[in-house]
Write a protein that holds these residues in place. Structure first.
Motif, PDB file in Angstrom:
ATOM      1  N   GLN A  64       0.804  -1.354  -0.007  1.00 29.21           N
ATOM      2  CA  GLN A  64      -0.032   0.049   0.048  1.00 29.21           C
ATOM      3  C   GLN A  64       0.757   1.332   0.083  1.00 29.21           C
ATOM      4  O   GLN A  64       0.297   2.244  -0.146  1.00 29.21           O
ATOM      5  CB  GLN A  64      -0.976  -0.069   1.144  1.00 29.21           C
ATOM      6  N   ARG A  65       2.195   1.166   0.416  1.00 29.04           N
ATOM      7  CA  ARG A  65       3.058   2.266   0.292  1.00 29.04           C
ATOM      8  C   ARG A  65       3.826   2.475  -0.891  1.00 29.04           C
ATOM      9  O   ARG A  65       4.684   3.245  -1.167  1.00 29.04           O
ATOM     10  CB  ARG A  65       3.983   2.118   1.601  1.00 29.04           C
ATOM     11  N   HIS A  66       3.518   1.470  -1.967  1.00 34.45           N
ATOM     12  CA  HIS A  66       4.385   1.517  -3.047  1.00 34.45           C
ATOM     13  C   HIS A  66       4.352   2.812  -3.710  1.00 34.45           C
ATOM     14  O   HIS A  66       5.227   3.476  -4.439  1.00 34.45           O
ATOM     15  CB  HIS A  66       4.253   0.277  -4.011  1.00 34.45           C
ATOM     16  N   GLY A  67       2.895   3.166  -3.872  1.00 28.63           N
ATOM     17  CA  GLY A  67       2.752   4.456  -5.001  1.00 28.63           C
ATOM     18  C   GLY A  67       3.429   5.468  -4.365  1.00 28.63           C
ATOM     19  O   GLY A  67       3.982   6.428  -4.949  1.00 28.63           O
ATOM     20  N   GLU A  68       3.306   5.771  -2.852  1.00 29.90           N
ATOM     21  CA  GLU A  68       4.105   6.805  -2.121  1.00 29.90           C
ATOM     22  C   GLU A  68       5.289   6.768  -2.286  1.00 29.90           C
ATOM     23  O   GLU A  68       6.157   7.867  -2.553  1.00 29.90           O
ATOM     24  CB  GLU A  68       3.526   6.938  -0.699  1.00 29.90           C
ATOM     25  N   CYS A  69       6.191   5.812  -2.239  1.00 33.99           N
ATOM     26  CA  CYS A  69       7.481   5.641  -2.302  1.00 33.99           C
ATOM     27  C   CYS A  69       7.981   6.026  -4.022  1.00 33.99           C
ATOM     28  O   CYS A  69       8.847   6.936  -3.958  1.00 33.99           O
ATOM     29  CB  CYS A  69       7.868   3.892  -2.173  1.00 33.99           C
ATOM     30  N   LEU A  70       7.056   5.634  -4.968  1.00 28.52           N
ATOM     31  CA  LEU A  70       7.642   6.169  -6.099  1.00 28.52           C
ATOM     32  C   LEU A  70       7.568   7.543  -6.445  1.00 28.52           C
ATOM     33  O   LEU A  70       8.147   8.015  -7.257  1.00 28.52           O
ATOM     34  CB  LEU A  70       6.708   5.263  -7.369  1.00 28.52           C
ATOM     35  N   ASN A  71       6.401   8.105  -5.624  1.00 28.58           N
ATOM     36  CA  ASN A  71       6.161   9.514  -5.931  1.00 28.58           C
ATOM     37  C   ASN A  71       7.212  10.427  -5.164  1.00 28.58           C
ATOM     38  O   ASN A  71       7.993  11.301  -5.951  1.00 28.58           O
ATOM     39  CB  ASN A  71       4.758   9.790  -5.313  1.00 28.58           C
ATOM     40  N   GLU A  72       8.049   9.716  -4.195  1.00 28.84           N
ATOM     41  CA  GLU A  72       8.883  10.339  -3.527  1.00 28.84           C
ATOM     42  C   GLU A  72      10.465  10.191  -4.308  1.00 28.84           C
ATOM     43  O   GLU A  72      11.194  11.039  -4.556  1.00 28.84           O
ATOM     44  CB  GLU A  72       9.547   9.592  -2.217  1.00 28.84           C
ATOM     45  N   ALA A  73      10.294   9.151  -5.037  1.00 26.73           N
ATOM     46  CA  ALA A  73      11.533   9.074  -6.025  1.00 26.73           C
ATOM     47  C   ALA A  73      11.581   9.825  -7.141  1.00 26.73           C
ATOM     48  O   ALA A  73      12.482  10.386  -7.489  1.00 26.73           O
ATOM     49  CB  ALA A  73      11.466   7.552  -6.424  1.00 26.73           C
ATOM     50  N   ILE A  74      10.217   9.976  -7.667  1.00 29.58           N
ATOM     51  CA  ILE A  74      10.217  11.070  -8.887  1.00 29.58           C
ATOM     52  C   ILE A  74      10.405  12.335  -8.472  1.00 29.58           C
ATOM     53  O   ILE A  74      10.929  13.260  -9.175  1.00 29.58           O
ATOM     54  CB  ILE A  74       8.832  10.882  -9.452  1.00 29.58           C
ATOM     55  N   ALA A  75       9.875  12.649  -7.333  1.00 28.72           N
ATOM     56  CA  ALA A  75       9.918  14.331  -6.820  1.00 28.72           C
ATOM     57  C   ALA A  75      11.623  14.391  -6.578  1.00 28.72           C
ATOM     58  O   ALA A  75      11.841  15.732  -6.899  1.00 28.72           O
ATOM     59  CB  ALA A  75       9.079  14.267  -5.531  1.00 28.72           C
ATOM     60  N   PHE A  76      12.146  13.417  -6.087  1.00 31.76           N
ATOM     61  CA  PHE A  76      13.975  13.727  -5.919  1.00 31.76           C
ATOM     62  C   PHE A  76      14.474  13.755  -7.206  1.00 31.76           C
ATOM     63  O   PHE A  76      15.255  14.502  -7.563  1.00 31.76           O
ATOM     64  CB  PHE A  76      14.214  12.560  -4.924  1.00 31.76           C
ATOM     65  N   LEU A  77      14.180  12.776  -8.168  1.00 28.54           N
ATOM     66  CA  LEU A  77      15.001  12.623  -9.434  1.00 28.54           C
ATOM     67  C   LEU A  77      14.226  13.363 -10.526  1.00 28.54           C
ATOM     68  O   LEU A  77      15.075  13.759 -11.444  1.00 28.54           O
ATOM     69  CB  LEU A  77      15.036  11.064  -9.850  1.00 28.54           C
ATOM     70  N   GLY A  78      13.087  13.685 -10.451  1.00 31.95           N
ATOM     71  CA  GLY A  78      12.457  14.332 -11.659  1.00 31.95           C
ATOM     72  C   GLY A  78      11.964  13.472 -12.704  1.00 31.95           C
ATOM     73  O   GLY A  78      11.069  13.751 -13.468  1.00 31.95           O
ATOM     74  N   ALA A  79      12.697  12.322 -12.937  1.00 33.86           N
ATOM     75  CA  ALA A  79      12.142  11.535 -13.913  1.00 33.86           C
ATOM     76  C   ALA A  79      12.759   9.957 -13.614  1.00 33.86           C
ATOM     77  O   ALA A  79      13.724  10.008 -12.662  1.00 33.86           O
ATOM     78  CB  ALA A  79      12.691  11.786 -15.406  1.00 33.86           C
ATOM     79  N   LEU A  80      12.661   8.999 -14.260  1.00 32.45           N
ATOM     80  CA  LEU A  80      13.167   7.527 -14.240  1.00 32.45           C
ATOM     81  C   LEU A  80      13.823   7.063 -15.345  1.00 32.45           C
ATOM     82  O   LEU A  80      13.069   6.736 -16.226  1.00 32.45           O
ATOM     83  CB  LEU A  80      12.212   6.709 -13.434  1.00 32.45           C
ATOM     84  N   ASP A  81      15.147   6.908 -15.466  1.00 37.38           N
ATOM     85  CA  ASP A  81      15.651   6.525 -16.667  1.00 37.38           C
ATOM     86  C   ASP A  81      15.864   4.956 -16.456  1.00 37.38           C
ATOM     87  O   ASP A  81      15.754   3.908 -17.403  1.00 37.38           O
ATOM     88  CB  ASP A  81      17.185   6.927 -16.936  1.00 37.38           C
ATOM     89  N   ILE A  82      16.412   4.456 -15.218  1.00 39.11           N
ATOM     90  CA  ILE A  82      16.716   3.172 -14.874  1.00 39.11           C
ATOM     91  C   ILE A  82      15.923   2.644 -13.514  1.00 39.11           C
ATOM     92  O   ILE A  82      16.281   3.582 -12.691  1.00 39.11           O
ATOM     93  CB  ILE A  82      18.097   2.719 -14.946  1.00 39.11           C
ATOM     94  N   VAL A  83      15.324   1.772 -13.543  1.00 37.77           N
ATOM     95  CA  VAL A  83      14.726   1.204 -12.249  1.00 37.77           C
ATOM     96  C   VAL A  83      15.521  -0.184 -11.973  1.00 37.77           C
ATOM     97  O   VAL A  83      15.182  -1.064 -13.129  1.00 37.77           O
ATOM     98  CB  VAL A  83      13.255   1.238 -11.964  1.00 37.77           C
ATOM     99  N   LEU A  84      15.937  -0.743 -10.929  1.00 36.77           N
ATOM    100  CA  LEU A  84      16.420  -1.785 -10.541  1.00 36.77           C
ATOM    101  C   LEU A  84      15.804  -2.505  -9.398  1.00 36.77           C
ATOM    102  O   LEU A  84      15.734  -1.746  -8.489  1.00 36.77           O
ATOM    103  CB  LEU A  84      18.106  -1.730 -10.443  1.00 36.77           C
ATOM    104  N   ILE A  85      15.044  -3.624  -9.746  1.00 31.78           N
ATOM    105  CA  ILE A  85      14.410  -3.971  -8.224  1.00 31.78           C
ATOM    106  C   ILE A  85      15.369  -5.359  -8.207  1.00 31.78           C
ATOM    107  O   ILE A  85      15.496  -6.142  -8.796  1.00 31.78           O
ATOM    108  CB  ILE A  85      12.923  -4.598  -8.834  1.00 31.78           C
ATOM    109  N   ALA A  86      15.639  -5.330  -6.791  1.00 33.98           N
ATOM    110  CA  ALA A  86      16.721  -6.243  -6.356  1.00 33.98           C
ATOM    111  C   ALA A  86      16.391  -6.726  -4.998  1.00 33.98           C
ATOM    112  O   ALA A  86      17.274  -7.245  -4.422  1.00 33.98           O
ATOM    113  CB  ALA A  86      18.245  -5.509  -6.326  1.00 33.98           C
ATOM    114  N   HIS A  87      15.088  -6.639  -4.424  1.00 39.81           N
ATOM    115  CA  HIS A  87      14.944  -7.132  -3.070  1.00 39.81           C
ATOM    116  C   HIS A  87      14.416  -8.574  -3.196  1.00 39.81           C
ATOM    117  O   HIS A  87      14.047  -9.109  -4.384  1.00 39.81           O
ATOM    118  CB  HIS A  87      13.919  -6.273  -2.465  1.00 39.81           C
ATOM    119  N   GLY A  88      14.410  -9.133  -1.999  1.00 40.06           N
ATOM    120  CA  GLY A  88      14.082 -10.732  -2.200  1.00 40.06           C
ATOM    121  C   GLY A  88      14.476 -11.367  -0.872  1.00 40.06           C
ATOM    122  O   GLY A  88      15.362 -10.703  -0.107  1.00 40.06           O
TER     123      GLY A  88
END
Length: 245
Positions: A64-88
Motif C-alpha cells: 500500500q506504500r508503493h505508490g507513495e514511495c515511487l512519488n518520492e523517488a520521482i520528486a527527488f529525481l524528476g524522472a526515471l531512466d533506470i529502475v533496478l528491483i533487487a529485493h528478496g
C-alpha cells in the motif's frame, strides 16, 4: 547523467551495481528496509562520484506504500531512466513445507511485492515513453526443483510477468530486462557451501549494466548459466522427478 531508482538497495548485488553507477555520475534514489545501511550507502555513493543520492526506508511487503514511495523517488529525481528491483529473500524450503503462512509470505516477498511495483512502474515509464525496468529474478525460476520450489515458483511468476510487460512495453520505448543470476556469494547465501559455479556480486553487477547498455531482454549471470539451465529444462519429466536437485 542517468536518474536511477534502486529498490532493495542494500542487497549485495544492488550495492555493487549502485557503485558502478556512481562512477558514471548517476543520480540515485535508494529504497530498502535498513535506514542505517541506506544512509551509509548514500555517503559511499557520493564519494564514488554520484551526482546526488536520496533514499527512503520501508518494508516492500507494505504494498500500500508503493505508490507513495515511487512519488518520492520521482520528486527527488524528476524522472526515471533506470529502475533496478533487487529485493528478496532466500526461502527456507523445509520450513515452508511445514507452513502455509510462511510459504505465502515468501511468495509475497519474492513475487507479489515485485508485481505490485512493476504494475505501477510500467504505467509510469509507458507514459514517459522511455526507461529501463531491470529486475533480478533467478535461474531457480526456470524449473521447479525439490530443494527450492517455493523460491523458484515465486521467481517463475516474476519471469512470466516480465515477459508480458516486455511484450507490452517494447512498443512504447521501454526496455524490460530479466536478470537471472545463478549462485552468488552474498550474505543471504553465507551458510551455503561454495563451489566453482559461484560468482561474486561485482561480477553480477557488471553483467547487469552490460545488459542494460546493450538493450538485452534476458541475461543469465554469469553467462554459462544459460546453458546449464537449458540442459535442466530439457530433461524429461519422468527422469527429472527421480533426480535430487
Amino acid at each position: 547523467m542517468k536518474k536511477v531508482l534502486i529498490i532493495g538497495a542494500t542487497s549485495a548485488i544492488a550495492i555493487s551495481t549502485s557503485r558502478l553507477l556512481a562512477v558514471r555520475g548517476s543520480q540515485m534514489f535508494l529504497v530498502g528496509r535498513n535506514e542505517v545501511s541506506l544512509r551509509a550507502s548514500k555517503d559511499d555513493l557520493l564519494v564514488r562520484g554520484a551526482d546526488k543520492v536520496g533514499y527512503v526506508s520501508m518494508d516492500l511487503n507494505e504494498t500500500q506504500r508503493h505508490g507513495e514511495c515511487l512519488n518520492e523517488a520521482i520528486a527527488f529525481l524528476g524522472a526515471l531512466d533506470i529502475v533496478l528491483i533487487a529485493h528478496g529473500t532466500l526461502s527456507d524450503q523445509q520450513a515452508c513445507e511445514a507452513s502455509v503462512e510462511l510459504t505465502l509470505g515468501e511468495i509475497k516477498t519474492n513475487a507479489l511485492s515485485t508485481v505490485s511495483l512493476l504494475t505501477l512502474l510500467a504505467n509510469l515509464l509507458e507514459n514517459q515513453g522511455s526507461g529501463v525496468l531491470a529486475v533480478i529474478s533467478s535461474v531457480a525460476g526456470d524449473r521447479g526443483r525439490g530443494s527450492n520450489y517455493v523460491y523458484g515458483s515465486a521467481k517463475a511468476m516474476v519471469d512470466a510477468f516480465l515477459s508480458g510487460l516486455r511484450n507490452r512495453l517494447s512498443k512504447k520505448g521501454v526496455q524490460v530486462l530479466t536478470i537471472k543470476p545463478g549462485f552468488v556469494d552474498t550474505p543471504m547465501t553465507a551458510e551455503l557451501a561454495k563451489g566453482i559455479l559461484w560468482a561474486d556480486p561485482d561480477t553480477i553487477a557488471k553483467g547487469i549494466l552490460l545488459g542494460i547498455d546493450k538493450g538485452r531482454n534476458i541475461v543469465y549471470l554469469p553467462f554459462f548459466w544459460r546453458y546449464i539451465m537449458l540442459i535442466i529444462k530439457f530433461v524429461p519429466e519422468f527422469v527429472f522427478k527421480r533426480l535430487s536437485l
